[in-house]
Design an enzyme around this catalytic site. Structure first.
Site, PDB file in Angstrom:
ATOM      1  N   LYS A  51     -27.999 -20.166 -65.872  1.00  0.00           N
ATOM      2  CA  LYS A  51     -26.570 -20.314 -65.516  1.00  0.00           C
ATOM      3  C   LYS A  51     -26.291 -19.800 -64.111  1.00  0.00           C
ATOM      4  O   LYS A  51     -25.617 -20.449 -63.322  1.00  0.00           O
ATOM      5  CB  LYS A  51     -25.664 -19.539 -66.498  1.00  0.00           C
ATOM      6  CG  LYS A  51     -25.838 -19.894 -67.945  1.00  0.00           C
ATOM      7  CD  LYS A  51     -24.865 -19.136 -68.824  1.00  0.00           C
ATOM      8  CE  LYS A  51     -25.031 -17.619 -68.794  1.00  0.00           C
ATOM      9  NZ  LYS A  51     -26.273 -17.124 -69.430  1.00  0.00           N
ATOM     10  N   ARG A  71     -17.730 -14.429 -73.479  1.00  0.00           N
ATOM     11  CA  ARG A  71     -18.910 -14.241 -74.338  1.00  0.00           C
ATOM     12  C   ARG A  71     -18.499 -13.987 -75.783  1.00  0.00           C
ATOM     13  O   ARG A  71     -19.374 -13.817 -76.631  1.00  0.00           O
ATOM     14  CB  ARG A  71     -19.710 -13.034 -73.840  1.00  0.00           C
ATOM     15  CG  ARG A  71     -20.913 -13.386 -72.965  1.00  0.00           C
ATOM     16  CD  ARG A  71     -21.479 -12.091 -72.462  1.00  0.00           C
ATOM     17  NE  ARG A  71     -22.845 -12.064 -72.094  1.00  0.00           N
ATOM     18  CZ  ARG A  71     -23.309 -12.180 -70.847  1.00  0.00           C
ATOM     19  NH1 ARG A  71     -22.493 -12.446 -69.868  1.00  0.00           N
ATOM     20  NH2 ARG A  71     -24.583 -12.030 -70.591  1.00  0.00           N
ATOM     21  N   ARG A  94     -38.387 -12.495 -63.980  1.00  0.00           N
ATOM     22  CA  ARG A  94     -37.574 -12.841 -62.808  1.00  0.00           C
ATOM     23  C   ARG A  94     -37.270 -11.621 -61.925  1.00  0.00           C
ATOM     24  O   ARG A  94     -37.210 -10.496 -62.400  1.00  0.00           O
ATOM     25  CB  ARG A  94     -36.278 -13.536 -63.229  1.00  0.00           C
ATOM     26  CG  ARG A  94     -35.299 -12.659 -63.957  1.00  0.00           C
ATOM     27  CD  ARG A  94     -34.121 -13.481 -64.458  1.00  0.00           C
ATOM     28  NE  ARG A  94     -33.183 -12.640 -65.168  1.00  0.00           N
ATOM     29  CZ  ARG A  94     -32.086 -13.082 -65.781  1.00  0.00           C
ATOM     30  NH1 ARG A  94     -31.784 -14.363 -65.774  1.00  0.00           N
ATOM     31  NH2 ARG A  94     -31.294 -12.240 -66.399  1.00  0.00           N
ATOM     32  N   ARG A 145     -33.761  -6.505 -62.454  1.00  0.00           N
ATOM     33  CA  ARG A 145     -32.651  -5.931 -63.204  1.00  0.00           C
ATOM     34  C   ARG A 145     -33.178  -4.962 -64.253  1.00  0.00           C
ATOM     35  O   ARG A 145     -34.174  -5.233 -64.908  1.00  0.00           O
ATOM     36  CB  ARG A 145     -31.860  -7.051 -63.882  1.00  0.00           C
ATOM     37  CG  ARG A 145     -30.908  -7.737 -62.930  1.00  0.00           C
ATOM     38  CD  ARG A 145     -30.307  -8.971 -63.522  1.00  0.00           C
ATOM     39  NE  ARG A 145     -29.762  -8.804 -64.858  1.00  0.00           N
ATOM     40  CZ  ARG A 145     -29.041  -9.722 -65.480  1.00  0.00           C
ATOM     41  NH1 ARG A 145     -28.761 -10.863 -64.889  1.00  0.00           N
ATOM     42  NH2 ARG A 145     -28.584  -9.522 -66.693  1.00  0.00           N
ATOM     43  N   ARG A 147     -30.117  -8.692 -76.203  1.00  0.00           N
ATOM     44  CA  ARG A 147     -29.209  -9.620 -75.502  1.00  0.00           C
ATOM     45  C   ARG A 147     -29.177 -10.979 -76.201  1.00  0.00           C
ATOM     46  O   ARG A 147     -28.125 -11.611 -76.299  1.00  0.00           O
ATOM     47  CB  ARG A 147     -29.638  -9.765 -74.033  1.00  0.00           C
ATOM     48  CG  ARG A 147     -29.304  -8.513 -73.230  1.00  0.00           C
ATOM     49  CD  ARG A 147     -30.068  -8.453 -71.930  1.00  0.00           C
ATOM     50  NE  ARG A 147     -29.685  -9.484 -70.993  1.00  0.00           N
ATOM     51  CZ  ARG A 147     -30.393  -9.796 -69.913  1.00  0.00           C
ATOM     52  NH1 ARG A 147     -31.518  -9.156 -69.651  1.00  0.00           N
ATOM     53  NH2 ARG A 147     -29.975 -10.743 -69.107  1.00  0.00           N
TER      54      ARG A 147
HETATM   55  P1  AMP Z   1     -25.449 -11.185 -67.266  1.00  0.00           P
HETATM   56  O1  AMP Z   1     -25.681 -10.883 -65.827  1.00  0.00           O
HETATM   57  O2  AMP Z   1     -24.413 -12.240 -67.482  1.00  0.00           O
HETATM   58  O3  AMP Z   1     -26.716 -11.442 -68.022  1.00  0.00           O
HETATM   59  O4  AMP Z   1     -24.813  -9.845 -67.893  1.00  0.00           O
HETATM   60  C1  AMP Z   1     -25.537  -8.620 -67.929  1.00  0.00           C
HETATM   61  C2  AMP Z   1     -24.917  -7.686 -68.951  1.00  0.00           C
HETATM   62  O5  AMP Z   1     -23.565  -7.370 -68.558  1.00  0.00           O
HETATM   63  C3  AMP Z   1     -24.774  -8.232 -70.364  1.00  0.00           C
HETATM   64  O6  AMP Z   1     -25.963  -8.098 -71.130  1.00  0.00           O
HETATM   65  C4  AMP Z   1     -23.636  -7.387 -70.914  1.00  0.00           C
HETATM   66  O7  AMP Z   1     -24.052  -6.081 -71.238  1.00  0.00           O
HETATM   67  C5  AMP Z   1     -22.713  -7.286 -69.700  1.00  0.00           C
HETATM   68  N1  AMP Z   1     -21.762  -8.422 -69.632  1.00  0.00           N
HETATM   69  C6  AMP Z   1     -21.674  -9.377 -68.668  1.00  0.00           C
HETATM   70  N2  AMP Z   1     -20.695 -10.252 -68.927  1.00  0.00           N
HETATM   71  C7  AMP Z   1     -20.141  -9.855 -70.095  1.00  0.00           C
HETATM   72  C8  AMP Z   1     -19.099 -10.354 -70.918  1.00  0.00           C
HETATM   73  N3  AMP Z   1     -18.414 -11.464 -70.589  1.00  0.00           N
HETATM   74  N4  AMP Z   1     -18.811  -9.682 -72.065  1.00  0.00           N
HETATM   75  C9  AMP Z   1     -19.463  -8.569 -72.415  1.00  0.00           C
HETATM   76  N5  AMP Z   1     -20.463  -8.038 -71.707  1.00  0.00           N
HETATM   77  C10 AMP Z   1     -20.807  -8.670 -70.551  1.00  0.00           C
END
Ligand code: AMP
Length: 214
Positions: free
Chosen positions: A13, A88, A127, A161, A172
């Protein structure tokens, strides 16, 4: 144009959102990026979010709705945007709908990026990004042309990360299937859902997206 990129972690994404950002002049609103920036800056939100992110769980809906509201508010009123990694949960989806209604805006598309489960963990744990320019790489699928040197800016510093570990990936993915996957039906019932095959190569996924958006 306002669109949501929906899909499990590792679906690509973020990679595609960056491409659409350049191609269509859209703002890229990634809640993951916003939270990581808050952690780095040591803000109150960041301090609370750090442990949740590292455990692979979801940050509270209230916090997410607030940061999305603020981020949309900071854009010019005519500017289109991509929501990457948000909503989410159905609570966040309802919150987003209220935020958009209040601003007389509406969603154009929700695009689901479909990828088989067994590929996700491998994509995520391999990654990394250039610490200087942010270009994305992968140990197996997309190494730099010269080992240890960024193709784009020549830097030799890279970052991974802290939540891209095997253990956190499992949590996740569970959070995705328990909390986020129900949004596929949620948006399908509202006739907003489109899908792309995220197993295809990166350029091909971009072409599928462009076909939907043009
Ligand atoms: P991402 O970069 O989108 O994979 O997000 C990394 C982490 O940030 C996720 O595993 C969650 O812990 C938190 N996070 C990001 N976006 C959201 C969201 N919309 N709702 C809840 N937690 C989020």
């Amino acid at each position: 144009m306002i669109l949501i990129m929906l899909g499990p972690p590792g679906a690509g994404k973020g990679t595609q959102a960056k491409r659409l950002e350049d191609r269509y002049g859209l703002a890229n609103l990634s809640t993951g990026d916003m939270l990581r920036a808050a952690v780095k800056e040591g803000t109150e939100v960041g301090k609370k979010a750090k442990a949740v992110i590292d455990a692979g769980q979801l940050v509270s809906d209230e916090t997410i709705i607030d940061i999305v509201d603020e981020a949309i508010g900071m854009l010019g009123s005519d500017r289109g945007f991509i929501l990457d990694g948000v909503p989410r949960t159905t609570v966040q989806a309802d919150g987003l709908s209220r935020i958009l209604d209040r601003r007389n805006k509406s969603l154009d598309h929700v695009i689901e990026v479909k990828v088989d489960d067994d590929l996700l963990a491998e994509r995520i744990t391999g990654r990394y990004t250039c610490a200087t320019c942010g270009a994305g790489y992968h140990d197996k699928f997309q190494p730099p042309k010269e080992d240890g040197v960024c193709d784009v800016c020549g830097s030799s510093e890279f970052t991974r990360r802290s939540d891209d570990t095997e253990e956190t990936v499992r949590a996740r993915l569970k959070a995705y299937y328990d909390e986020t996957a129900p949004l596929i039906d949620y948006y399908s019932e509202r006739a907003l859902l489109r899908s792309v095959d995220g197993m295809a190569d990166i350029d091909d996924v971009t072409r599928q997206l462009e076909a939907i958006l043009s």
